[in-house]
Design a protein around this motif. Structure first.
Motif, short mmCIF file in Angstrom:
data_model
loop_
_atom_site.label_atom_id
_atom_site.label_comp_id
_atom_site.label_asym_id
_atom_site.label_seq_id
_atom_site.Cartn_x
_atom_site.Cartn_y
_atom_site.Cartn_z
N UNK A 253 0.97 -1.20 0.17
CA UNK A 253 -0.08 0.03 0.09
C UNK A 253 0.98 1.23 -0.03
N UNK A 254 0.29 2.49 -0.13
CA UNK A 254 0.93 3.52 -0.36
C UNK A 254 0.07 4.71 0.12
N UNK A 255 0.66 5.90 0.37
CA UNK A 255 -0.07 7.18 0.65
C UNK A 255 0.81 8.16 0.07
N UNK A 256 -0.04 9.34 0.04
CA UNK A 256 0.85 10.76 -0.46
C UNK A 256 0.09 11.69 0.18
N UNK A 257 0.98 12.64 0.70
CA UNK A 257 0.67 13.93 1.34
C UNK A 257 1.90 15.02 1.12
N UNK A 258 1.81 15.99 1.55
CA UNK A 258 2.71 17.14 1.32
C UNK A 258 3.13 17.85 2.48
N UNK A 259 4.28 18.43 2.48
CA UNK A 259 4.85 19.42 3.33
C UNK A 259 5.17 20.61 2.95
N UNK A 260 4.54 21.95 3.39
CA UNK A 260 4.56 23.00 2.85
C UNK A 260 5.58 24.05 3.58
N UNK A 261 6.37 25.23 2.95
CA UNK A 261 6.92 26.02 3.66
C UNK A 261 6.29 27.14 3.54
N UNK B 295 -5.75 12.37 8.35
CA UNK B 295 -6.85 11.60 7.52
C UNK B 295 -6.06 10.75 6.51
N UNK B 296 -4.85 10.99 5.89
CA UNK B 296 -3.93 10.02 5.14
C UNK B 296 -3.65 8.69 6.12
N UNK B 297 -3.38 9.15 7.46
CA UNK B 297 -2.86 7.74 8.32
C UNK B 297 -4.12 7.15 8.34
N UNK B 298 -5.26 7.72 8.44
CA UNK B 298 -6.48 6.76 8.78
C UNK B 298 -6.70 6.09 7.53
N UNK C 204 6.64 16.53 -1.48
CA UNK C 204 5.63 15.49 -1.58
C UNK C 204 6.15 14.22 -0.46
N UNK C 205 5.48 13.69 0.13
CA UNK C 205 5.67 12.73 1.10
C UNK C 205 4.96 11.35 0.74
N UNK C 206 6.06 10.22 0.50
CA UNK C 206 5.33 8.86 0.22
C UNK C 206 5.65 8.05 1.02
N UNK C 207 4.54 7.54 2.05
CA UNK C 207 4.74 6.55 2.95
C UNK C 207 4.23 5.37 2.14
N UNK C 208 5.00 4.07 2.47
CA UNK C 208 4.34 2.98 1.84
C UNK C 208 4.78 1.87 2.80
N UNK C 209 4.18 0.66 2.38
CA UNK C 209 4.43 -0.81 3.05
C UNK C 209 4.55 -1.63 2.28
N UNK C 210 5.42 -2.68 2.43
CA UNK C 210 5.60 -3.89 1.49
C UNK C 210 5.78 -5.20 2.27
N UNK C 211 5.26 -6.28 1.65
CA UNK C 211 5.37 -7.54 2.42
C UNK C 211 6.77 -8.03 2.13
N UNK C 212 7.37 -8.49 3.04
CA UNK C 212 8.82 -8.90 2.83
C UNK C 212 9.15 -10.29 2.94
N UNK C 213 8.41 -11.14 3.30
CA UNK C 213 8.45 -12.70 3.30
C UNK C 213 9.03 -13.08 2.03
#
Length: 356
Positions: free
Chosen positions: A68-76, A89-92, A135-144
């Motif tokens: 799975x993956x998500x997408x969010x942003x940080x702004x200056x 909301x993205x984490x939910x 742009x912030x890209x969190x993601x999770x992968x199965x590693x077995x």
């Protein structure tokens, strides 16, 4: 509190020209990693220099797409603050996706802490040119490493960062959209509501087809009757019909519950505008256009924020919307959303989260 070990790079990368970033072309100096095992749960949170991953060829994510993956942003902001936009909301949504894919969920506060920590380490990468962000890209992968169809027992949570400009080359200028009738992206009971790579892989053929015909994206229809509008390839979609803003409902689980979509709805209602979340057929759109009641249309998403639609192609018939120009509602939403995101205007909703 998450115990995050930090190993800073000794060789910093050269930063790109902020006026020529594009989208998804450059990556910062560091990345976040955290492992999962059945014995330890989520553990070994760390920030390390950005690097390649070393994975066994039999790693399950390659074969069964458990990811799975998500997408969010940080702004200056102009005053130097670093802001996130509705990160919980993205984490939910990330955890809802994890549940659907039999991936262990992550404590929301830990996920937010990981995001904040990585952005702080690479704070100097946040671009400051107009219409740019990190742009912030969190993601999770199965590693077995195993060939067999079942949930993995181990996982890797990763966060990477990318300084970006506009998602579409057109920027805030209207895009041309092709209504896809041959292929299907998602169906009720599937993973349409989840942010998984498989949804996007399924959409590529439609996107390639649209590009060949000179369009920016495909507009997907429902997978059963092929008559009701779902979403655009990388965006949720809104139509303004005779002054009412209409967007497809989420109740059948085949449409991604966009954070920007939800923000648009809340913002529009706060302005006293009528908003309807319901089934919306192509026939209704065509009829509204012929009657002169299709005022405007636009997409919404983290990457593009608001993307006006200037033309819709339906079985070869071209519908020009608002003379091919951005409509007043899309413009107002863009100005207010980006104003809050970059800290330019007051945030009456409490959506901004400062990284201190």
């Amino acid at each position: 509190m998450l115990d995050i070990k930090i190993q800073k790079t000794e060789q910093k990368r050269q930063k790109p020209d902020q006026t020529k970033l594009g989208f998804g072309n450059y990556y910062t100096d560091h990345m976040f990693l955290m492992n999962y095992s059945q014995e330890k749960g989520w553990h070994d949170a760390r920030i390390v220099p950005y690097q390649n991953l070393s994975l066994d060829p039999a790693t399950m994510v390659f074969h069964y797409a458990q990811e799975l993956f998500e997408g969010m942003k940080a702004y200056k902001a102009a005053d130097g603050r670093t802001l996130l936009f509705r990160p919980m909301k993205n984490i939910e949504r990330m955890n809802n996706t994890a549940k659907r894919l039999c991936i262990p969920q992550i404590n929301p506060e830990d996920a937010l802490e990981a995001i904040k920590a990585l952005v702080k380490v690479d704070d100097e990468w946040i671009p400051t040119e107009p219409d740019t962000s990190l742009y912030i890209r969190p993601f999770i992968i199965a590693t077995d490493a195993h060939l067999g169809v079942h949930p993995s027992h181990t996982y890797l949570f990763i966060i990477i960062l990318s300084p970006v400009g506009s998602y579409y080359p057109e920027g805030i200028n209207p895009v041309k959209i092709y209504i896809e009738r041959e292929y299907v992206r998602a169906v009720k009971g599937g993973t349409g509501f989840a942010k998984v790579g498989g949804n996007y892989a399924a959409s590529l053929i439609g996107q390639e087809k649209a590009a060949r015909l000179g369009y920016a994206q495909s507009l997907w229809l429902d997978g059963i009757e092929r008559k009701y509008i779902d979403e655009v390839g990388a965006m949720n979609v809104f139509f303004v019909i005779d002054g009412t803003v209409v967007t497809p409902a989420l109740d059948e689980g085949n449409i991604l519950p966009g954070v920007t979509r939800a923000s648009c709805i809340e913002m529009l209602k706060s302005w006293g505008m009528k908003v309807e979340e319901r089934k919306l057929s192509v026939d209704e759109i065509v009829a509204a256009h012929k009657a002169g009641k299709l005022n405007e249309a636009f997409g919404s998403g983290t990457a593009a924020v608001i993307s006006p639609i200037g033309e819709l192609s339906n079985d070869g018939e071209k519908m020009i919307l608002n003379e091919g120009k951005i409509g007043p509602i899309a413009q107002k939403l863009y100005d207010n959303l980006t104003g809050i995101q970059w800290g330019k205007i007051a945030d009456p909703f409490g959506w901004s989260v400062e990284i201190k």
